[in-house]
Design a protein around this motif. Sequence first.
Motif, PDB file in Angstrom:
ATOM      1  N   UNK A 133       0.806  -1.031  -0.102  1.00 23.83           N
ATOM      2  CA  UNK A 133       0.004   0.072   0.050  1.00 23.83           C
ATOM      3  C   UNK A 133       0.846   1.413  -0.108  1.00 23.83           C
ATOM      4  N   UNK A 134       2.149   1.264   0.832  1.00 23.57           N
ATOM      5  CA  UNK A 134       2.954   2.415   0.523  1.00 23.57           C
ATOM      6  C   UNK A 134       3.401   2.751  -0.549  1.00 23.57           C
ATOM      7  N   UNK A 135       3.860   1.727  -1.282  1.00 27.31           N
ATOM      8  CA  UNK A 135       4.159   1.636  -2.670  1.00 27.31           C
ATOM      9  C   UNK A 135       3.151   2.131  -3.826  1.00 27.31           C
ATOM     10  N   UNK A 136       1.982   1.820  -3.377  1.00 32.43           N
ATOM     11  CA  UNK A 136       0.849   2.123  -4.219  1.00 32.43           C
ATOM     12  C   UNK A 136       0.574   3.827  -4.009  1.00 32.43           C
ATOM     13  N   UNK A 137       0.713   4.335  -2.783  1.00 33.93           N
ATOM     14  CA  UNK A 137       0.787   5.521  -2.474  1.00 33.93           C
ATOM     15  C   UNK A 137       1.686   6.554  -3.180  1.00 33.93           C
ATOM     16  N   UNK A 138       2.838   5.986  -3.415  1.00 31.35           N
ATOM     17  CA  UNK A 138       4.186   6.710  -3.858  1.00 31.35           C
ATOM     18  C   UNK A 138       3.731   6.669  -5.473  1.00 31.35           C
ATOM     19  N   UNK A 139       3.154   5.625  -6.092  1.00 31.80           N
ATOM     20  CA  UNK A 139       2.654   5.903  -7.555  1.00 31.80           C
ATOM     21  C   UNK A 139       1.395   6.777  -7.570  1.00 31.80           C
ATOM     22  N   UNK A 140       0.755   6.693  -6.578  1.00 31.88           N
ATOM     23  CA  UNK A 140      -0.448   7.843  -6.673  1.00 31.88           C
ATOM     24  C   UNK A 140      -0.073   9.073  -6.789  1.00 31.88           C
ATOM     25  N   UNK A 141       1.052   9.296  -6.117  1.00 33.16           N
ATOM     26  CA  UNK A 141       1.577  10.838  -6.107  1.00 33.16           C
ATOM     27  C   UNK A 141       2.237  11.239  -7.251  1.00 33.16           C
ATOM     28  N   UNK A 142       2.730   9.982  -7.949  1.00 34.00           N
ATOM     29  CA  UNK A 142       3.612  10.598  -9.187  1.00 34.00           C
ATOM     30  C   UNK A 142       2.825   9.634 -10.590  1.00 34.00           C
ATOM     31  N   UNK A 143       1.345   9.603 -10.663  1.00 37.60           N
ATOM     32  CA  UNK A 143       0.656   9.240 -11.516  1.00 37.60           C
ATOM     33  C   UNK A 143       1.010   8.192 -12.371  1.00 37.60           C
ATOM     34  N   UNK A 144       1.679   6.968 -11.523  1.00 33.70           N
ATOM     35  CA  UNK A 144       1.801   5.511 -12.380  1.00 33.70           C
ATOM     36  C   UNK A 144       0.992   4.491 -11.607  1.00 33.70           C
ATOM     37  N   UNK A 145      -0.293   4.761 -11.114  1.00 29.48           N
ATOM     38  CA  UNK A 145      -0.961   3.692 -10.579  1.00 29.48           C
ATOM     39  C   UNK A 145      -1.125   2.399 -11.293  1.00 29.48           C
ATOM     40  N   UNK A 146      -0.974   2.642 -12.758  1.00 33.89           N
ATOM     41  CA  UNK A 146      -1.294   1.452 -13.532  1.00 33.89           C
ATOM     42  C   UNK A 146      -0.040   0.532 -13.625  1.00 33.89           C
ATOM     43  N   UNK A 147       0.873   0.748 -13.019  1.00 31.52           N
ATOM     44  CA  UNK A 147       2.293   0.152 -13.007  1.00 31.52           C
ATOM     45  C   UNK A 147       2.059  -1.056 -11.749  1.00 31.52           C
ATOM     46  N   UNK A 148       1.402  -0.659 -10.826  1.00 34.90           N
ATOM     47  CA  UNK A 148       1.389  -1.383  -9.631  1.00 34.90           C
ATOM     48  C   UNK A 148       0.868  -3.022  -9.432  1.00 34.90           C
ATOM     49  N   UNK A 149      -0.003  -3.014 -10.040  1.00 33.45           N
ATOM     50  CA  UNK A 149      -0.398  -4.798 -10.091  1.00 33.45           C
ATOM     51  C   UNK A 149       0.722  -5.522 -10.889  1.00 33.45           C
ATOM     52  N   UNK A 150       0.819  -5.147 -11.971  1.00 36.95           N
ATOM     53  CA  UNK A 150       2.012  -6.002 -12.817  1.00 36.95           C
ATOM     54  C   UNK A 150       3.222  -6.115 -12.182  1.00 36.95           C
ATOM     55  N   UNK A 151       3.814  -4.913 -11.430  1.00 37.22           N
ATOM     56  CA  UNK A 151       5.164  -4.627 -10.831  1.00 37.22           C
ATOM     57  C   UNK A 151       5.199  -5.624  -9.796  1.00 37.22           C
ATOM     58  N   UNK A 152       4.244  -5.617  -8.963  1.00 37.02           N
ATOM     59  CA  UNK A 152       4.214  -6.105  -7.491  1.00 37.02           C
ATOM     60  C   UNK A 152       4.092  -7.606  -7.484  1.00 37.02           C
ATOM     61  N   UNK A 153       3.209  -7.982  -8.673  1.00 38.41           N
ATOM     62  CA  UNK A 153       3.086  -9.555  -8.921  1.00 38.41           C
ATOM     63  C   UNK A 153       4.414 -10.228  -9.175  1.00 38.41           C
ATOM     64  N   UNK A 154       5.275  -9.399  -9.681  1.00 39.40           N
ATOM     65  CA  UNK A 154       6.528 -10.296  -9.805  1.00 39.40           C
ATOM     66  C   UNK A 154       7.554 -10.049  -8.800  1.00 39.40           C
ATOM     67  N   UNK A 155       7.075  -9.386  -7.473  1.00 37.35           N
ATOM     68  CA  UNK A 155       8.148  -9.271  -6.392  1.00 37.35           C
ATOM     69  C   UNK A 155       8.205 -10.497  -5.860  1.00 37.35           C
ATOM     70  N   UNK A 156       9.370 -10.772  -5.517  1.00 45.86           N
ATOM     71  CA  UNK A 156       9.766 -12.023  -4.694  1.00 45.86           C
ATOM     72  C   UNK A 156      10.319 -11.993  -3.418  1.00 45.86           C
ATOM     73  N   UNK A 157      10.269 -10.718  -2.842  1.00 43.11           N
ATOM     74  CA  UNK A 157      10.586 -10.573  -1.576  1.00 43.11           C
ATOM     75  C   UNK A 157      11.983 -10.198  -1.431  1.00 43.11           C
ATOM     76  N   UNK A 158      12.375  -9.939   0.052  1.00 38.75           N
ATOM     77  CA  UNK A 158      13.939  -9.673   0.227  1.00 38.75           C
ATOM     78  C   UNK A 158      14.601 -10.655   1.045  1.00 38.75           C
ATOM     79  N   UNK A 159      15.654 -11.097   0.866  1.00 38.70           N
ATOM     80  CA  UNK A 159      16.369 -12.292   1.578  1.00 38.70           C
ATOM     81  C   UNK A 159      16.117 -12.085   3.174  1.00 38.70           C
ATOM     82  N   UNK A 160      15.959 -13.096   3.743  1.00 37.82           N
ATOM     83  CA  UNK A 160      16.149 -13.054   5.397  1.00 37.82           C
ATOM     84  C   UNK A 160      15.015 -12.347   5.913  1.00 37.82           C
ATOM     85  N   UNK A 161      14.104 -11.829   4.979  1.00 38.18           N
ATOM     86  CA  UNK A 161      12.752 -11.293   5.663  1.00 38.18           C
ATOM     87  C   UNK A 161      11.521 -12.235   5.420  1.00 38.18           C
TER      88      UNK A 161
END
Length: 333
Positions: free
Chosen positions: A209-237
């Motif tokens: 949601x925080x990443x979505x908020x940044x995209x809302x500020x800079x007019x790129x909400x349409x990138x959120x779903x595709x980009x985060x679906x490919x996000x695989x996390x951070x090691x050891x988290x």
Amino acid sequence: SIIYVPNTLKALHAIARYRRLQRATEVVAVTGTNGKTTTKEMIAKVLEKRFRVLKSSGNLNNHVGLPLCLSQLNGEDFAVLEMGASQVGDIRQLCEIALPGTGVLTNIGPAHLEGFGSIEQVLKTKMEILDFVDRVVLNRDDHLLREALNWKEFHGKDVLTYGLQEGADIRAENILSGPEGLSFKVHVGGKVFSLRLRVHGRFNVYNALAATGVCKLFGCLDTVAEALEGFEGVPMRLEVKHLRDVTFLSDMYNANPASMEEALKELVAMKTQRAIAVLGDMLELGAYEEKAHRDLGEMVARLPLEVFIAVGERMRAAAEVVRSTVPERDVIV
């Protein structure tokens, strides 16, 4: 060539600040007690769909790591920087170097209390970012951040809030967790879209949601779903690993009371047969140290865990609580 300077750290700060001032890069600073690294990675992931992005490497978020990262600026549209702190003044120092225009505040909790002294000082330090940014993306479900919205320092800022509760500008609902990760609906600006994540843990909904908020500020909400679906996390988290018929939940990078609580909740949520918790000491908690470990022991005692393995001298306090509360529980120290 070799350049002699009287103080190498001050020279590094000056080089990074100069490089920042010479470029029209939008700097997004991410701070808070937990979730900074994952949130930073998610923000960079969604912005990269449309812009050139520089991001902090790993968790290089202090007075050495941040200027080293910033010194690499080379025409990027955005720099997404993680800012950590262990004492009052740390965030101000990093902001004076990076000069962020946008600040993301993830949450406030008991961590590094040896340096801060109290959770109120943690909040005060994180809020140092408000003296520099014009835009703020903030976790409204965090009660300390929500109360801080009334501070005069927020006046005149462009503030976007996120959370699961009513009243947030960006809100998630219908959260489902399964073997492959998370799925939920996102409400933002009168629009609704579905989001799938290949990571676990309810707290990752907040990070997204925080990443979505940044995209809302800079007019790129349409990138959120595709980009985060490919996000695989951070090691050891909160990494999920499998070995034969055993599932491991690896959350080993760092630990404080809030992150321990979230990891234990996810362990129980993923349980199919037996759940074994192996927990190590939580450090840098100052006078709060023993109470934090005993409180953790009370939580472990309440949860449906078959075995608790306590690692380290401080975690003995948690083990004592579990043994006295649930005598039949297997506890190994």
